[in-house]
Design an enzyme around this catalytic site. Structure first.
Site, short mmCIF file in Angstrom:
data_model
loop_
_atom_site.label_atom_id
_atom_site.label_comp_id
_atom_site.label_asym_id
_atom_site.label_seq_id
_atom_site.Cartn_x
_atom_site.Cartn_y
_atom_site.Cartn_z
N THR A 1 0.87 -1.18 0.00
CA THR A 1 0.00 0.00 0.00
C THR A 1 0.91 1.23 0.00
OG1 THR A 1 0.02 0.27 2.41
CG2 THR A 1 -1.64 -1.26 1.49
N THR B 1 -1.80 -3.04 19.50
CA THR B 1 -1.32 -1.73 19.92
C THR B 1 -1.84 -1.35 21.30
OG1 THR B 1 -1.61 0.62 19.45
CG2 THR B 1 -3.24 -0.82 18.50
N ASP B 2 -1.10 -0.48 21.98
CA ASP B 2 -1.58 0.03 23.28
C ASP B 2 -2.83 0.89 23.12
OD1 ASP B 2 -0.44 2.32 22.15
OD2 ASP B 2 0.77 2.85 23.90
N GLU B 3 -3.11 1.31 21.88
CA GLU B 3 -4.25 2.22 21.68
C GLU B 3 -5.59 1.52 21.94
OE1 GLU B 3 -4.02 4.94 18.45
OE2 GLU B 3 -1.83 4.86 18.41
N TYR C 1 -9.34 3.48 13.99
CA TYR C 1 -8.14 2.63 13.92
C TYR C 1 -8.07 1.71 15.13
CZ TYR C 1 -3.29 1.32 14.92
OH TYR C 1 -2.16 0.62 15.26
N LYS D 1 -8.38 -2.45 15.62
CA LYS D 1 -7.34 -3.30 16.21
C LYS D 1 -7.92 -4.10 17.38
CE LYS D 1 -3.52 -3.39 15.15
NZ LYS D 1 -2.84 -4.20 14.09
N ASN E 1 6.05 3.49 18.30
CA ASN E 1 7.39 3.19 17.78
C ASN E 1 7.94 4.39 17.02
OD1 ASN E 1 7.84 -0.27 17.10
ND2 ASN E 1 6.19 0.54 18.35
P1 NAD Z 1 2.83 0.62 8.30
O1 NAD Z 1 1.61 1.36 7.90
O2 NAD Z 1 4.16 1.27 8.20
O3 NAD Z 1 2.94 -0.74 7.46
C1 NAD Z 1 1.85 -1.58 7.22
C2 NAD Z 1 2.28 -2.59 6.16
O4 NAD Z 1 1.20 -3.50 5.94
C3 NAD Z 1 2.61 -1.96 4.80
O5 NAD Z 1 3.77 -2.54 4.28
C4 NAD Z 1 1.40 -2.29 3.94
O6 NAD Z 1 1.70 -2.40 2.56
C5 NAD Z 1 0.97 -3.63 4.53
N1 NAD Z 1 -0.46 -3.93 4.35
C6 NAD Z 1 -1.51 -3.12 4.68
N2 NAD Z 1 -2.67 -3.75 4.37
C7 NAD Z 1 -2.31 -4.97 3.86
C8 NAD Z 1 -3.07 -6.07 3.38
N3 NAD Z 1 -4.40 -6.03 3.32
N4 NAD Z 1 -2.40 -7.17 2.96
C9 NAD Z 1 -1.03 -7.21 2.99
N5 NAD Z 1 -0.28 -6.18 3.41
C10 NAD Z 1 -0.92 -5.08 3.85
O7 NAD Z 1 2.54 0.13 9.78
P2 NAD Z 1 3.52 -0.06 11.04
O8 NAD Z 1 3.65 1.24 11.71
O9 NAD Z 1 4.72 -0.79 10.60
O10 NAD Z 1 2.62 -1.00 11.94
C11 NAD Z 1 2.67 -2.42 11.80
C12 NAD Z 1 1.70 -3.03 12.78
O11 NAD Z 1 2.04 -2.63 14.11
C13 NAD Z 1 0.26 -2.60 12.56
O12 NAD Z 1 -0.57 -3.71 12.76
C14 NAD Z 1 0.02 -1.56 13.64
O13 NAD Z 1 -1.33 -1.53 14.03
C15 NAD Z 1 0.92 -2.06 14.74
N6 NAD Z 1 1.44 -1.03 15.67
C16 NAD Z 1 2.12 0.06 15.18
C17 NAD Z 1 2.65 0.99 16.07
C18 NAD Z 1 3.45 2.17 15.60
O14 NAD Z 1 3.88 2.99 16.41
N7 NAD Z 1 3.72 2.31 14.30
C19 NAD Z 1 2.48 0.81 17.46
C20 NAD Z 1 1.77 -0.32 17.92
C21 NAD Z 1 1.28 -1.22 17.00
P1 TYD Z 2 0.98 9.59 15.90
O1 TYD Z 2 2.41 9.47 15.52
O2 TYD Z 2 -0.04 9.75 14.82
O3 TYD Z 2 0.67 8.33 16.81
P2 TYD Z 2 -0.67 8.00 17.72
O4 TYD Z 2 -1.72 8.93 17.42
O5 TYD Z 2 -0.98 6.66 17.22
O6 TYD Z 2 -0.20 8.06 19.12
O7 TYD Z 2 0.84 10.81 16.89
C1 TYD Z 2 1.58 10.87 18.10
C2 TYD Z 2 1.07 12.07 18.88
O8 TYD Z 2 1.41 13.27 18.15
C3 TYD Z 2 -0.44 12.09 19.02
O9 TYD Z 2 -0.79 12.63 20.29
C4 TYD Z 2 -0.90 13.03 17.92
C5 TYD Z 2 0.23 14.03 17.83
N1 TYD Z 2 0.47 14.63 16.48
C6 TYD Z 2 0.61 16.02 16.36
O10 TYD Z 2 0.53 16.78 17.35
N2 TYD Z 2 0.83 16.52 15.11
C7 TYD Z 2 0.91 15.73 14.00
O11 TYD Z 2 1.08 16.26 12.87
C8 TYD Z 2 0.79 14.30 14.15
C9 TYD Z 2 0.87 13.39 12.97
C10 TYD Z 2 0.58 13.80 15.42
#
Ligand code: NAD
Ligand code: TYD
Length: 348
Positions: A36, A124-126, A149, A153, A179
């Site tokens: 994506t 996720t913690d969310e 979102y 989850k 992360n």
């Molecule tokens: P990201 O958006 O960077 O990557 C998601 C990946 O999944 C992409 O490579 C996309 O192409 C692929 N994808 C999406 N839909 C798909 C489908 N239907 N089939 C196959 N591939 C598909 O996300 P991320 O930040 O790396 O997060 C990965 C996982 O960790 C997610 O499940 C997210 O909910 C979870 N998570 C993320 C964070 C964070 O801080 N980023 C924190 C806690 C949990």
């Molecule tokens: P984000 O990285 O989107 O993670 P999450 O909402 O999943 O915690 O956002 C982290 C925090 O930063 C969240 O409180 C929203 C805030 N934020 C801003 O203040 N400005 C921005 O442009 C973005 C993307 C997030």
């Protein structure tokens, strides 16, 4: 040699996890990703091709997943694939429900038919919701998701446990905090600030900037995920985080100082570009995790402290300006305008 099927292995955390597997273990990797806007083959371009097979595919396509499981007979499946950005779920929840719930249901069905020994689902913690004024969430805490979102989850987590109870699937779930690190798409806070900083744009802060997050370096999370995958109890949930809380404003100011140091200018010149913008609807004020279970049971602890992890991340983005440019070409401009210029899709 055991094979691990990693879904979503071309996204931010998935590509870092694939890198950890390829560099520190003997597992063979099958990376199954739809590619994506958030998934990019460039994110795994450095992985030894003899260690990883890439398949472009959709987790919602149960027949394809079943065929790959039959062909590869993986020991484990690790599911990262998801729509992952809260702000996009506010603009349109449809792909979130489709991929994050429907996709997980399709994976569970495929696994029920073909079988794997372990199914690690990345949550996720969310899902615990807003923890302002409350105790940190442990794995027994109730689910109270605030955004489409996090609701998608939470639904997927419940679905996973229903398949454990009903069909005995070997499910284990991780719930990590926010992360940060290399290869994160510049829509989440830290990479968005870095991208804007490098482009000479403003730094958008939602609301008062006093919201609190627990930031974990992606490599620490990936080490935790591997520990859970190999040694976690089936049917269990593991929170993964640092338990160090920071306000968004503190994070923004730290990034401004790092950019100022890089550009050799006064920090005030950069912090002057902080802009308070319309708050995210339904914005959770605080996430806070109790991570004693993963620390005590699996002997995991974070190794990267925030100041040095952030400095490494800043350095990575500074040396990957072309990557930032490539991943933010195309539809990114439209997305950015919806949130930041038109205030969540409404005309301002
Ligand atoms: P990201 O958006 O960077 O990557 C998601 C990946 O999944 C992409 O490579 C996309 O192409 C692929 N994808 C999406 N839909 C798909 C489908 N239907 N089939 C196959 N591939 C598909 O996300 P991320 O930040 O790396 O997060 C990965 C996982 O960790 C997610 O499940 C997210 O909910 C979870 N998570 C993320 C964070 C964070 O801080 N980023 C924190 C806690 C949990
Ligand atoms: P984000 O990285 O989107 O993670 P999450 O909402 O999943 O915690 O956002 C982290 C925090 O930063 C969240 O409180 C929203 C805030 N934020 C801003 O203040 N400005 C921005 O442009 C973005 C993307 C997030």
């Amino acid at each position: 040699m055991k094979t691990i099927l990693v879904t979503g292995g071309c996204g931010f955390i998935g590509s870092n996890f694939v890198r950890l597997l390829a560099t520190t273990t003997d597992y063979r990797i099958v990376n199954f990703d739809k590619l994506t806007y958030a998934g990019n083959l460039e994110n795994v371009a450095d992985i030894d091709p003899t260690r990883m097979r890439f398949i472009q595919g959709d987790i919602c396509d149960r027949e394809l997943v079943e065929r790959i499981l039959g062909e590869e007979k993986p020991w484990a499946l690790v599911n990262f694939a998801a729509e992952s950005h809260v702000d996009r779920s506010i603009l349109d929840s449809t792909p979130f429900l489709h991929n994050n719930i429907g996709g997980v249901q399709a994976l569970l069905e495929a696994v029920r038919r073909v079988g794997v020994e372990r199914f690690l689902h990345i949550s996720t913690d969310e899902v615990y919701g807003d923890k302002e004024g409350k105790a940190p969430s442990n794995e027994e805490s109730g689910l109270a998701p605030s955004s489409p979102y996090s609701a998608s989850k939470a639904a997927a987590d419940l679905l996973c446990f229903s398949y454990r109870r009903t069909y005995g699937l070997p499910i284990v779930i991780t719930r990590s905090s926010n992360n940060y690190g290399p290869y994160q798409f510049p829509e989440k806070l830290i990479p968005l600030l870095l991208r804007n900083g490098l482009a000479g744009l403003d730094f958008p802060v939602y609301g008062d900037g006093q919201q609190i997050r627990d930031w974990i370096h992606v490599e620490d999370n990936c080490r935790g995920l591997l520990a859970v995958l190999e040694r976690g109890q089936l049917g269990s949930i593991y929170n993964i985080g640092t338990s160090e809380e920071r306000t968004n404003l503190a994070v923004v100011e730290t990034i401004c100082r790092a950019i100022a140091a890089h550009q050799g200018v006064d920090a005030e010149q950069i912090t002057a570009r902080i802009r308070y913008v319309t708050d995210r609807p339904g914005h959770d004020r605080r996430y806070a995790l109790d991570t004693s279970k993963v620390r005590n049971e699996l002997d995991w602890a974070p190794q990267v402290d925030f100041p040095s992890g952030l400095q490494r991340t800043v350095d990575w983005y500074l040396s990957h300006v072309d990557w930032v440019g490539r991943v933010t070409s195309g539809e990114y401009r439209k997305y950015y305008e919806s949130v930041y210029t038109q205030s969540w899709g409404k005309s301002s």
